[in-house]
Design a protein around this motif. Structure first.
Motif, short mmCIF file in Angstrom:
data_model
loop_
_atom_site.label_atom_id
_atom_site.label_comp_id
_atom_site.label_asym_id
_atom_site.label_seq_id
_atom_site.Cartn_x
_atom_site.Cartn_y
_atom_site.Cartn_z
N ALA A 1 -11.19 6.76 -0.33
CA ALA A 1 -10.96 6.36 1.13
C ALA A 1 -11.44 7.35 2.07
O ALA A 1 -11.89 7.13 3.13
CB ALA A 1 -9.63 6.01 1.20
N ALA B 1 -11.74 -0.92 6.62
CA ALA B 1 -12.34 -1.45 5.30
C ALA B 1 -11.08 -1.90 4.51
O ALA B 1 -11.10 -2.75 3.70
CB ALA B 1 -13.03 -0.45 4.68
N GLN B 2 -10.11 -0.89 4.30
CA GLN B 2 -8.80 -1.28 3.64
C GLN B 2 -8.11 -2.54 3.89
O GLN B 2 -7.72 -3.23 3.08
CB GLN B 2 -7.79 -0.11 3.55
N THR C 1 0.82 -1.22 0.00
CA THR C 1 -0.02 0.25 -0.05
C THR C 1 0.90 1.19 -0.02
O THR C 1 0.37 2.32 -0.20
CB THR C 1 -1.06 -0.03 1.37
N SER D 1 -7.62 2.13 7.24
CA SER D 1 -8.90 2.05 7.61
C SER D 1 -8.98 0.41 7.78
O SER D 1 -8.48 -0.11 7.08
CB SER D 1 -9.82 2.82 6.79
N LYS E 1 -9.53 -5.08 5.70
CA LYS E 1 -10.57 -6.09 5.18
C LYS E 1 -10.33 -6.52 3.74
O LYS E 1 -10.29 -7.67 3.43
CB LYS E 1 -11.77 -5.94 5.56
N ALA E 2 -10.16 -5.49 2.97
CA ALA E 2 -9.90 -5.80 1.37
C ALA E 2 -8.58 -6.51 1.41
O ALA E 2 -8.53 -7.08 0.36
CB ALA E 2 -10.15 -4.45 0.72
N MET E 3 -7.73 -6.53 2.07
CA MET E 3 -6.50 -7.27 2.06
C MET E 3 -6.44 -8.42 2.67
O MET E 3 -5.36 -9.37 2.80
CB MET E 3 -5.18 -6.20 2.74
N GLY E 4 -7.56 -8.78 3.26
CA GLY E 4 -7.65 -10.03 3.91
C GLY E 4 -7.45 -10.16 5.26
O GLY E 4 -7.34 -11.23 5.96
#
Length: 352
Positions: A94, A25-26, A17, A23, A28-31
């Motif tokens: 974001a 959410a960010q 990144t 965040s 979570k998007a990465m697992g």
């Protein structure tokens, strides 16, 4: 990812990144689910959570840029409605419509009178009025019905200088700091007095003692700078030297008004518009009445001069700053057109 699944190493997430502030959410998007992220922020853990839903992928003190990004991530959300404002169209997804304002924004703009980013106690963030999120920690949310179009500074969405200044002044009580910030804004060419005073009026801070004197100084300096730009334009573009700052009067008749530059052979006058900002200092209906009366008087004076054959060129400080060559062309065209006009009525020229 289950509870026992190893968490991706901190450095691998950071490398992907190029940021150490993310965040929930960010992540979570990465697992990385929220629960696992929170676990990393425990005592002795490699991460920290300075604001709700925001994670910093190291345990040490936050840098100034990290504090700014984390405040934006906390405040930022997609627009509540389907309507996309000018702010939403240019903001980082974001951050939603959130943008930095106040002292933090001024520090990013390079204001010497603003504290360094790392030492700004509270990071002010503009958000839409419909946002229900509350201020938390060092992230202070300022709600507004109309978001300005943000600038991009160091990759972050930042409120325009005049808006950031008004929001900063609203939270300051020290007259010296207020005066320094306003003066730097004008002298540094960050914004025009007209725009700045309008924003101060919107923020309802013009009546504060620490602001009143600073605004008077601001307007005087703005006027002087506009005149200097006009001098520079005439000389840099080879225009004929005019008579500077004179009053016009009919022989034995009424006063026709003052102009900033006048070419008597061509009967061309230039008038700088540096008056309108003063009327933002008045309140409510009185302000509107005074504003309308001022412009009615100006329009009547201009029409009277033009009936006498005097061409009046109206210039603003902003035009002289941002489009000087274009404005020089406007004046040159008016001077050249004088040969094709009927001779103007004789007017007396007096020093102002």
């Amino acid at each position: 990812m289950t509870q026992n699944t190893p968490l991706p190493p901190c450095h691998s997430v950071t490398a992907r990144t190029a940021q150490r502030v993310l965040s929930a959410a960010q992540l979570k998007a990465m697992g990385v689910p929220a629960g696992r992220a929170v676990e990393q922020c425990g005592a002795g853990g490699p991460w920290q959570q300075p604001l709700p839903g925001v994670f910093v992928l190291h345990p040490g003190p936050l840098s100034g840029p990290e504090r700014l990004r984390s405040a934006l991530l906390y405040a930022g959300r997609p627009p509540v409605s389907g309507r996309r404002t000018a702010a939403a169209r240019v903001a980082d997804p974001a951050y939603g419509e959130a943008m930095l304002t106040g002292l933090a924004a001024l520090s990013l703009y390079g204001f010497a009178a603003a504290p360094p980013v790392a030492s700004v106690e509270g990071v002010d963030v503009l958000v839409p009025r419909v946002r229900r999120l509350r201020s938390a920690g060092y992230a202070r949310l300022l709600r507004t019905a109309e978001l300005p179009r943000p600038e991009r500074v160091d990759g972050l969405p930042v409120a325009p200088v005049a808006r950031a200044l008004a929001d900063a002044v609203a939270g300051l009580g020290e007259a010296v700091t207020v005066r320094r910030l306003l003066t730097e804004a004008v002298r540094g060419g960050h914004c025009e007095p007209a725009v700045l005073v309008g924003e101060l009026n919107r923020a309802k801070v013009l009546g504060r003692p620490q602001v009143v004197h600073a605004v008077d100084t601001l307007l005087a300096e703005g006027r002087a700078m506009a005149e200097e730009r006009l001098y520079d334009m005439v000389r840099a573009h080879g225009l004929k030297e005019p008579l500077w700052n004179v009053d016009l009067r009919l022989p034995g008749g009424p006063h026709l008004g003052g102009v900033d530059a006048y070419w008597p052979d061509e009967a061309v006058a230039v008038e700088l518009d540096t008056r309108a900002p003063r009327h933002s200092r008045l309140e409510g209906g009185r302000r509107q009445e005074e504003h309308e009366a001022e412009w009615s008087a100006y329009a009547a004076r201009r029409e009277h001069l033009e009936r006498l054959g005097v061409t009046v060129v109206h210039l603003t400080p902003k035009k002289l700053r941002d489009a000087r060559e274009q404005q020089a062309t406007v004046v040159r065209t008016a001077l050249m057109a004088a040969a094709d006009r009927e001779p103007a009525a004789y007017v007396m020229i007096l020093p102002r």
